[in-house]
Design an enzyme around this catalytic site. Structure first.
Site, mmCIF file in Angstrom:
data_model
loop_
_atom_site.group_PDB
_atom_site.id
_atom_site.type_symbol
_atom_site.label_atom_id
_atom_site.label_comp_id
_atom_site.label_asym_id
_atom_site.label_seq_id
_atom_site.Cartn_x
_atom_site.Cartn_y
_atom_site.Cartn_z
ATOM 1 N N ASN A 184 59.218 -84.782 -22.834
ATOM 2 C CA ASN A 184 59.603 -83.435 -22.388
ATOM 3 C C ASN A 184 59.797 -83.341 -20.873
ATOM 4 O OD1 ASN A 184 56.941 -83.565 -21.676
ATOM 5 N ND2 ASN A 184 56.216 -82.153 -23.238
ATOM 6 N N ARG A 238 48.891 -79.009 -14.424
ATOM 7 C CA ARG A 238 47.736 -78.526 -15.172
ATOM 8 C C ARG A 238 47.028 -77.442 -14.348
ATOM 9 N NH1 ARG A 238 49.902 -80.076 -18.995
ATOM 10 N NH2 ARG A 238 49.264 -81.690 -20.455
ATOM 11 N N GLN A 259 43.101 -72.795 -21.960
ATOM 12 C CA GLN A 259 44.270 -72.350 -22.716
ATOM 13 C C GLN A 259 43.888 -72.165 -24.168
ATOM 14 O OE1 GLN A 259 47.921 -74.295 -20.096
ATOM 15 N NE2 GLN A 259 47.687 -74.918 -22.187
ATOM 16 N N HIS A 277 52.012 -71.582 -21.486
ATOM 17 C CA HIS A 277 52.353 -73.010 -21.407
ATOM 18 C C HIS A 277 53.435 -73.357 -22.445
ATOM 19 C CE1 HIS A 277 50.595 -77.379 -21.185
ATOM 20 N NE2 HIS A 277 51.899 -77.335 -21.015
HETATM 21 P P1 NAI Z 1 54.256 -89.635 -14.785
HETATM 22 O O1 NAI Z 1 53.091 -90.478 -15.163
HETATM 23 O O2 NAI Z 1 55.614 -90.149 -15.028
HETATM 24 O O3 NAI Z 1 54.169 -89.236 -13.243
HETATM 25 C C1 NAI Z 1 53.005 -88.789 -12.621
HETATM 26 C C2 NAI Z 1 53.052 -89.214 -11.164
HETATM 27 O O4 NAI Z 1 51.902 -88.673 -10.520
HETATM 28 C C3 NAI Z 1 52.993 -90.740 -10.981
HETATM 29 O O5 NAI Z 1 54.030 -91.138 -10.112
HETATM 30 C C4 NAI Z 1 51.609 -90.985 -10.375
HETATM 31 O O6 NAI Z 1 51.569 -92.077 -9.481
HETATM 32 C C5 NAI Z 1 51.394 -89.677 -9.644
HETATM 33 N N1 NAI Z 1 49.972 -89.383 -9.383
HETATM 34 C C6 NAI Z 1 48.917 -89.466 -10.229
HETATM 35 N N2 NAI Z 1 47.801 -89.052 -9.608
HETATM 36 C C7 NAI Z 1 48.160 -88.725 -8.347
HETATM 37 C C8 NAI Z 1 47.457 -88.238 -7.220
HETATM 38 N N3 NAI Z 1 46.128 -87.993 -7.275
HETATM 39 N N4 NAI Z 1 48.143 -88.012 -6.083
HETATM 40 C C9 NAI Z 1 49.476 -88.260 -6.027
HETATM 41 N N5 NAI Z 1 50.205 -88.722 -7.053
HETATM 42 C C10 NAI Z 1 49.541 -88.947 -8.205
HETATM 43 O O7 NAI Z 1 54.003 -88.252 -15.536
HETATM 44 P P2 NAI Z 1 55.069 -87.118 -15.849
HETATM 45 O O8 NAI Z 1 55.724 -87.371 -17.141
HETATM 46 O O9 NAI Z 1 55.910 -86.907 -14.643
HETATM 47 O O10 NAI Z 1 54.079 -85.874 -16.080
HETATM 48 C C11 NAI Z 1 53.211 -85.439 -15.047
HETATM 49 C C12 NAI Z 1 52.265 -84.383 -15.578
HETATM 50 O O11 NAI Z 1 52.987 -83.204 -15.889
HETATM 51 C C13 NAI Z 1 51.576 -84.731 -16.898
HETATM 52 O O12 NAI Z 1 50.483 -85.585 -16.724
HETATM 53 C C14 NAI Z 1 51.171 -83.375 -17.410
HETATM 54 O O13 NAI Z 1 49.926 -83.001 -16.878
HETATM 55 C C15 NAI Z 1 52.261 -82.459 -16.851
HETATM 56 N N6 NAI Z 1 53.177 -82.009 -17.910
HETATM 57 C C16 NAI Z 1 53.280 -80.658 -18.156
HETATM 58 C C17 NAI Z 1 54.074 -80.195 -19.149
HETATM 59 C C18 NAI Z 1 54.237 -78.715 -19.396
HETATM 60 O O14 NAI Z 1 54.710 -78.328 -20.458
HETATM 61 N N7 NAI Z 1 53.881 -77.878 -18.444
HETATM 62 C C19 NAI Z 1 54.811 -81.103 -20.040
HETATM 63 C C20 NAI Z 1 54.727 -82.490 -19.626
HETATM 64 C C21 NAI Z 1 53.903 -82.909 -18.626
#
Ligand code: NAI
Length: 359
Positions: free
Chosen positions: A122, A259, A288, A307
Site C-alpha cells: 500500500n 504511526r 486505534q 486510519h
Molecule cells: P520502508 O521499510 O520501506 O521504509 C522505512 C524507512 O524508514 C527506511 O528507509 C528506514 O531506514 C527508515 N527508518 C527506520 N527507522 C528510522 C529512524 N529511527 N530514523 C530515520 N529513518 C528510519 O517502509 P514503508 O513501506 O515506507 O512504510 C513506512 C511506515 O509507514 C510503516 O512502517 C508503517 O508504520 C507506515 N504505514 C502506514 C500506512 C497507513 O495506512 N497509514 C500504510 C503503510 C505503512
C-alpha cells in the site's frame, strides 16, 4: 492449485467490521465479513478459519490454540508479550498491510514465531495520501470547506492562512518505499526537498528523487513541512516529543501517516494550541480506534482522518493477495518472500526494524 498440507491448521484473523457495506462492496476485502477473500481457499484446504472483530476476550479465547494469526494495522489487535506467551501453538503472524508494531516483535522472536507483512502493498496509497495532507494544510483546505458547509463566505479568513506549496522546504523523515514515492510525487510542485534516514541514499538516488540528506536536528529546525514515514520502533516511539515539536520552525506543518505513537499526544495539542505549529494531519492514532474523547479529534488546525490511507480498494486487493501467497508458501513448507519477513528464525530481520532491535 496448491498442494494441500496434511496438517489441519487453525487460522485466526482479526479484521475491522463493515456490516452492510461489506455485502454491497465485495472489493472491500480487508473487512471481517469479506475476510481477505480467503474463506473458500482455506476451507477447500481443510483448515479451520476463525474471523473476529473482537480484539480482546474472543481473541484471547482463540489465540491459545491458533497456528496462524492474521492482523491488520487498520484495526490493530495488540499482540503483547503476555498474549504471545499464552499462544503456545502460534507459528506465524501475518500483517495484512504494512507496519507490524502492534506485535511485540522481540517476544515473537523469543518464541520463534515468524512475523511477516505485505511489504509494498500500500505504499502508493500512502504516498498519495501524504501529498493530499500536505496540500490540505498548506492551502488551508479544511477551514475553507467548513465555511461552505456552514453557509459562510469569508475569503479573508481563509486566505490569511493559505499558502502556495511551491518553494517550500519539505523534509521527509524515513525515505523508504513510501518516503521515496512521496518525493517522486512532490517533484511536480517545485518544492525543495530534504530527507533524513538511517541509510543515506547514493548521490544518484538523491539526484533522481530531488532530495538532499540533512541531519535530523537541522531538518527539524529548518523545514516548512515535515512528513514522517518511518516505522514505529523503540527509536521512533515518542520521537516528536515536546522538545522536538517546539524546535520545529514556527508556523511549520507536520504530517504523520506512519504511526500515532511517533508524536507525543499532549505535546502536539500544546504546539497547535499555542500556534507554534500551523497544522497537523495524518491518519494514524494511538490507540486505534481512537476513543471519542481522543484529544487530537478537537485540537486546533488539524486535518486528521481515521486510519485508512493504506487501505484503498486497490491496496486491499494487493495485501489480500500477499497474505494468500504467504499462507500457500507456509502450508507447503516454502520460505515466505524475503522482503515480507519481519521476524524469522528467532531474529528481527527486516532492515527497517532490525536496527532498533539490535541488542
Ligand atoms: P520502508 O521499510 O520501506 O521504509 C522505512 C524507512 O524508514 C527506511 O528507509 C528506514 O531506514 C527508515 N527508518 C527506520 N527507522 C528510522 C529512524 N529511527 N530514523 C530515520 N529513518 C528510519 O517502509 P514503508 O513501506 O515506507 O512504510 C513506512 C511506515 O509507514 C510503516 O512502517 C508503517 O508504520 C507506515 N504505514 C502506514 C500506512 C497507513 O495506512 N497509514 C500504510 C503503510 C505503512
Amino acid at each position: 492449485m496448491t498442494l494441500a498440507t496434511l496438517e489441519v491448521m487453525k487460522i485466526v484473523a482479526v479484521l475491522y467490521p463493515a456490516g452492510e457495506i461489506a455485502r454491497k462492496t465485495p472489493e472491500l476485502l480487508g473487512c471481517a465479513e469479506n475476510a481477505l477473500g480467503l474463506v473458500d481457499f482455506l476451507e477447500s484446504e481443510g483448515h479451520e478459519f476463525v474471523v473476529l472483530t473482537d480484539k480482546e476476550a474472543e481473541l484471547d479465547k482463540h489465540l491459545v490454540n491458533a497456528d496462524i494469526l492474521i492482523t491488520t494495522p487498520f484495526w490493530p489487535a495488540y499482540i503483547t508479550k503476555e498474549r504471545i506467551s499464552k499462544a503456545s501453538k502460534l507459528r506465524l503472524i501475518l500483517t495484512a498491510g504494512i507496519g507490524s508494531d502492534h506485535i511485540d516483535l522481540a517476544a515473537a522472536a523469543a518464541h520463534k514465531i515468524t512475523v511477516a507483512e505485505i511489504t509494498g502493498s500500500n505504499v502508493v496509497s500512502v504516498a498519495e495520501q501524504v501529498v493530499m495532507h500536505i496540500l490540505a494544510l498548506v492551502r488551508n483546505y479544511i477551514p475553507a470547506y467548513r465555511q461552505v458547509l456552514d453557509g459562510r463566505w469569508d475569503i479573508a479568513e481563509i486566505a490569511a492562512k493559505a499558502h502556495d506549496l511551491e518553494d517550500k522546504l519539505v523534509g521527509i523523515i524515513g525515505v523508504g518505499r513510501i518516503g521515496q514515492r512521496v518525493c517522486e510525487r512532490l517533484k511536480g510542485f517545485d518544492v525543495q526537498m530534504t530527507y533524513y534516514d538511517y541509510h543515506r541514499l547514493s548521490t544518484v538516488e538523491e539526484l533522481v528523487l530531488g532530495a538532499r540528506y540533512r541531519m535530523l536536528d537541522r531538518l527539524i529546525e529548518q523545514c516548512d513541512v515535515i512528513t514522517i514515514n518511518t516505522p514505529l520502533t523503540p527509536h521512533t516511539d515518542g520521537l516528536f516529543n515536546r522538545e522536538i515539536l517546539f524546535r520545529m520552525k514556527k508556523g511549520a506543518y507536520l504530517i504523520n501517516t506512519a504511526r500515532g505513537r511517533i508524536v507525543d499526544t499532549a505535546s502536539l495539542v500544546q504546539a497547535l494550541e499555542e500556534g507554534h505549529l500551523a497544522g497537523y494531519a495524518g491518519d494514524v492514532w494511538f490507540p486505534q480506534p481512537a476513543p471519542k474523547d481522543h484529544p487530537w479529534r478537537n485540537m486546533r488546525n488539524h486535518a486528521m482522518v481515521p486510519h485508512y490511507s493504506g487501505t484503498t480498494l486497490e491496496a486491499q486487493r494487493r495485501y489480500s493477495d500477499g497474505v494468500k501467497d504467504c499462507l500457500i508458501r507456509f502450508f507447503n513448507g516454502r520460505d515466505i518472500e524475503g522482503d515480507y519477513l519481519i521476524v524469522d528464525k528467532g531474529k528481527v530481520v527486516s532492515p527497517s526494524y532490525s536496527y532498533a532491535f539490535k541488542s
